[in-house]
Design an enzyme around this catalytic site. Sequence first.
Site, PDB file in Angstrom:
ATOM      1  N   ASP A  14      -9.990   6.511  -1.085  1.00 13.33           N
ATOM      2  CA  ASP A  14      -8.736   7.559  -1.572  1.00 13.33           C
ATOM      3  C   ASP A  14      -9.015   8.072  -3.609  1.00 13.33           C
ATOM      4  OD1 ASP A  14      -9.064   5.672  -3.476  1.00 13.33           O
ATOM      5  OD2 ASP A  14      -6.933   4.717  -3.494  1.00 13.33           O
TER       6      ASP A  14
ATOM      7  N   TYR B  15      -6.783   5.601   4.831  1.00 13.05           N
ATOM      8  CA  TYR B  15      -6.634   5.117   3.019  1.00 13.05           C
ATOM      9  C   TYR B  15      -6.076   4.460   3.865  1.00 13.05           C
ATOM     10  CZ  TYR B  15      -5.005   2.596  -0.374  1.00 13.05           C
ATOM     11  OH  TYR B  15      -5.278   2.063  -1.364  1.00 13.05           O
TER      12      TYR B  15
ATOM     13  N   GLU C 171       0.692  -0.969   0.285  1.00 15.53           N
ATOM     14  CA  GLU C 171      -0.167  -0.321  -0.369  1.00 15.53           C
ATOM     15  C   GLU C 171       0.816   1.587   0.066  1.00 15.53           C
ATOM     16  OE1 GLU C 171      -3.374   0.404  -0.590  1.00 15.53           O
ATOM     17  OE2 GLU C 171      -3.772  -1.452  -0.173  1.00 15.53           O
TER      18      GLU C 171
END
Length: 343
Positions: free
Chosen positions: A144, A126, A43
């Site tokens: 996002d 997020y 991520e």
Amino acid sequence: MKPKKQNADFLHVGEKLLAWYEISGRDLPFRKTKDPYKIWICEIIFQQTRIEQGLNHYKNFIKRFPDLETLANADTDEVLLYWKGLGYYSRALNLHKAAKQIIEDFNGKFPENYDDILKLKGVGKYTAAAISSICFNEKIPAVDGNFYRVLSRVFADDFDISNSKAFNYFSELALMMMPKNEAGHFNEAMMDLGSEICKPKNPKCEICPLNKNCIAFNTGNIQNFPVKSKKVKPTDLELTYYFVEFKDRFLIRQRNDGFIWKKLYEFPTEIPDEFENYITHQKTVNHKLTHKNLTIHFYKVSLNSKKGFEEFAVKNGFRISSQDDAALKSFPKSLENYLAENV
């Protein structure tokens, strides 16, 4: 602020999205695991890097730092080295600090809920939502840019995504769509739809699984969504670097934690008057950062005195480097390009 009511079956739209994802979701290596450490790394890498560009970096990073303890115990320079080519190096520094934080504050075990994950250095809403939903199935939308774009188009919702309340607003909207016990898959499906089909420009509406439900598409208004009013104007910044060399050695120094390019290496930015007779202007380049337009001037300073070279290095905290030594360090992209052309 709650989303305004729409003439749509929210849950039905979410189920259609999941049905599409089950067949068309991208086959990515980090989707074969629920290990929060690996999901965290991916991520962070793919926040600012396209999948196809960052996939090998992800694999190499995980191979070298396969677990929290290995990353926490690593040298900062080596972490930055394995981040080389990804840019936005503060992400790597924050990963390193957060790994140490997990060892110290969570007894070496990756936190298992959104609130605790959000406490980690460099982790925003997020990322915390993505990890907690994918790894622990916590019902939190990983909102996002993809979420903003898809949701605003599907529901022709003109809520300004630059508004400070946009995250909570679109989170509420996403929760209305999210099928029970499918938080992780729902978030991944939204990521794929936004990046592969519902693109910022030239979206592939004709093959979108939600096109029959998309109000913006069916009213010919795709180009009007999402709505975004604020735009941060970048500032101009001028920098000067001196490539001070003696034979096949040159001077570098690691930047501190302030300002841009934290912990990366650079050349001298000032030289004494007695060096000026050895200066030649090399080039001027332009480089863009998120909120800065840089103009960088490079000068080469080729000295003929080893003593003067070494005294300047010691006095000003510079490292005398070779080409091989520099290859093991991380530099801002413009300085890395200069080294490739001149060393």
